[in-house]
Design a protein around this motif. Structure first.
Motif, short mmCIF file in Angstrom:
data_model
loop_
_atom_site.label_atom_id
_atom_site.label_comp_id
_atom_site.label_asym_id
_atom_site.label_seq_id
_atom_site.Cartn_x
_atom_site.Cartn_y
_atom_site.Cartn_z
N GLN A 96 29.04 48.87 54.33
CA GLN A 96 28.22 50.08 54.40
C GLN A 96 28.91 51.19 55.18
O GLN A 96 28.81 52.37 54.82
CB GLN A 96 26.86 49.75 55.02
CG GLN A 96 25.96 48.88 54.16
CD GLN A 96 25.50 49.56 52.89
OE1 GLN A 96 25.71 50.76 52.68
NE2 GLN A 96 24.88 48.80 52.00
N TRP A 97 29.62 50.84 56.25
CA TRP A 97 30.37 51.84 57.02
C TRP A 97 31.48 52.44 56.16
O TRP A 97 31.76 53.64 56.21
CB TRP A 97 30.94 51.25 58.30
CG TRP A 97 29.96 51.21 59.42
CD1 TRP A 97 29.36 50.11 59.98
CD2 TRP A 97 29.44 52.34 60.15
NE1 TRP A 97 28.50 50.48 60.98
CE2 TRP A 97 28.54 51.86 61.12
CE3 TRP A 97 29.65 53.72 60.07
CZ2 TRP A 97 27.85 52.69 61.99
CZ3 TRP A 97 28.96 54.56 60.93
CH2 TRP A 97 28.08 54.04 61.89
N MET A 98 32.13 51.60 55.35
CA MET A 98 33.15 52.11 54.44
C MET A 98 32.52 52.96 53.32
O MET A 98 33.11 53.92 52.85
CB MET A 98 33.93 50.95 53.83
CG MET A 98 34.88 50.25 54.80
SD MET A 98 36.19 51.34 55.45
CE MET A 98 35.48 51.83 57.05
N LEU A 99 31.29 52.60 52.92
CA LEU A 99 30.60 53.40 51.90
C LEU A 99 30.30 54.80 52.42
O LEU A 99 30.55 55.79 51.71
CB LEU A 99 29.30 52.70 51.48
CG LEU A 99 28.44 53.47 50.47
CD1 LEU A 99 29.20 53.71 49.17
CD2 LEU A 99 27.14 52.72 50.19
N VAL A 100 29.79 54.92 53.64
CA VAL A 100 29.49 56.25 54.17
C VAL A 100 30.78 57.02 54.46
O VAL A 100 30.82 58.26 54.34
CB VAL A 100 28.61 56.14 55.44
CG1 VAL A 100 29.39 55.62 56.64
CG2 VAL A 100 27.98 57.49 55.76
N THR A 101 31.85 56.31 54.81
CA THR A 101 33.15 56.97 54.97
C THR A 101 33.62 57.55 53.64
O THR A 101 34.13 58.68 53.58
CB THR A 101 34.19 55.98 55.51
OG1 THR A 101 33.76 55.46 56.76
CG2 THR A 101 35.54 56.65 55.69
N LEU A 102 33.44 56.77 52.57
CA LEU A 102 33.83 57.23 51.24
C LEU A 102 32.98 58.41 50.78
O LEU A 102 33.50 59.44 50.35
CB LEU A 102 33.71 56.07 50.24
CG LEU A 102 33.94 56.40 48.77
CD1 LEU A 102 35.39 56.75 48.52
CD2 LEU A 102 33.51 55.24 47.87
#
Length: 334
Positions: A270-276
């Motif tokens: 999820q943290w990588m999703l919001v980063t993306l």
């Protein structure tokens, strides 16, 4: 079109998306000249490619650097330097989908070639080496020594100052010995302070104002309320997708700073999703990222807000495809 887009995608993870967009923008203007249609499509392609390339590296965007420096302990592990590279394929999809659609509208022409050979200035190779050494020191300081990455960056800046001093003294000595005026052939004393003095103070004050305002909203409790509405009511996935859409209007830096101030309990995926989403969501509008705003000023009259807006559906398709790719390929991170 494809050459500048690919270079922007590959350079952005190292040199930052804003710097990359300005660099490739100069190439597009030199090649396209007065051909407004080509310049418009190429600039849109640059914005998408630079923002997408900046998401899979801590150095590619201010938002990724913020996430990396926060040293986030997610519910299923720690976000490290190498975690960001899980976004490479989703970022590539985000760029390729709109790029393929825009390439169909390219004019069927070839620009005139220029065979002029340019030579690098004195000390250029040394400064390039120091650039990569600075990045390596920032990574080592954070990953191996558990020190803030800024220490590695500042050490690299200190080495650059020392190297600039050597170049300056050598240039002055050569000019004195040769008794020549400063020409393109004669060694010119290098002054790093003149480069630092050209820093964009307006941009720095913008960041300061953003952090101050978001910090005030957090102190007053509005960020906690927003976090409860988004992440508590909608769920992490839909909230992170919405964050990307918001970043197209508000800019991704204040949005990501607000998310980091909320610090919702999320998995690494999820943290990588919001980063993306925060990184590539800014590509939906020309004002959604620093790269787009800078290119509008550089290619004034050719690359415009409404010109970019016409291709927003194609960019939105790439945005949706990159999210789906991340959810499919990086299941283990959730």
């Amino acid at each position: 079109f494809w050459a500048t887009g690919l270079l922007a995608f590959l350079i952005s993870p190292i040199a930052d998306n804003l710097t990359t967009a300005l660099l490739m923008g100069a190439v597009v203007l030199a090649v396209g000249g007065s051909h407004k249609k080509f310049v418009l499509l190429a600039c849109i392609n640059l914005v998408v490619a630079a923002n997408a390339g900046g998401t899979f590296s801590p150095f590619g965007d201010i938002t990724t650097l913020m996430v990396w420096q926060k040293n986030i302990q997610a519910s299923n592990g720690l976000i490290t330097f190498w975690t960001f590279f899980s976004l490479f394929v989703p970022a590539l999809v985000n760029w390729l989908v709109p790029a393929c659609l825009m390439s169909l509208a390219l004019p069927n022409e070839k620009p005139k070639g220029n065979s002029t050979q340019l030579t690098m200035q004195r000390g250029a190779l040394g400064i390039i080496a120091l650039f990569f050494l600075t990045i390596a020191m920032a990574v080592i300081a954070h990953s191996m020594l558990a020190l803030p990455p800024v220490l590695g960056m500042m050490t690299g800046l200190g080495l650059l100052q020392l190297y600039a001093f050597v170049l300056k003294k050598q240039g002055e000595k050569n000019q004195l010995n040769n008794n020549q005026q400063q020409t393109d052939q004669a060694p010119i004393p290098y002054d790093i302070y003149s480069k630092v003095a050209r820093a964009e103070w307006d941009t720095l004050f913008f960041f300061y104002g953003v952090i101050l305002c978001v910090g005030g909203l957090g102190f007053l409790g509005y960020l906690s309320l927003l976090s409860q509405i988004l992440y508590g009511g909608w769920g992490a996935t839909y909230a992170n997708i919405a964050i990307g859409l918001i970043s197209a209007v508000v800019d991704n830096i204040p949005v990501m700073f607000a998310v980091l101030s909320m610090m919702p309990d999320m998995s690494i995926g999820q943290w990588m999703l919001v980063t993306l989403t925060a990184g590539v969501g800014g590509s939906l509008l020309s004002i959604g990222s620093a790269a787009g705003v800078a290119l509008m000023g550089q290619a004034h009259g050719s690359y415009t807000f409404f010109g970019h807006l016409k291709w927003a559906p194609a960019i939105a398709l790439g945005y949706a495809a990159s999210i789906a790719t991340h959810l499919l390929l990086n299941k283990a991170l959730f």
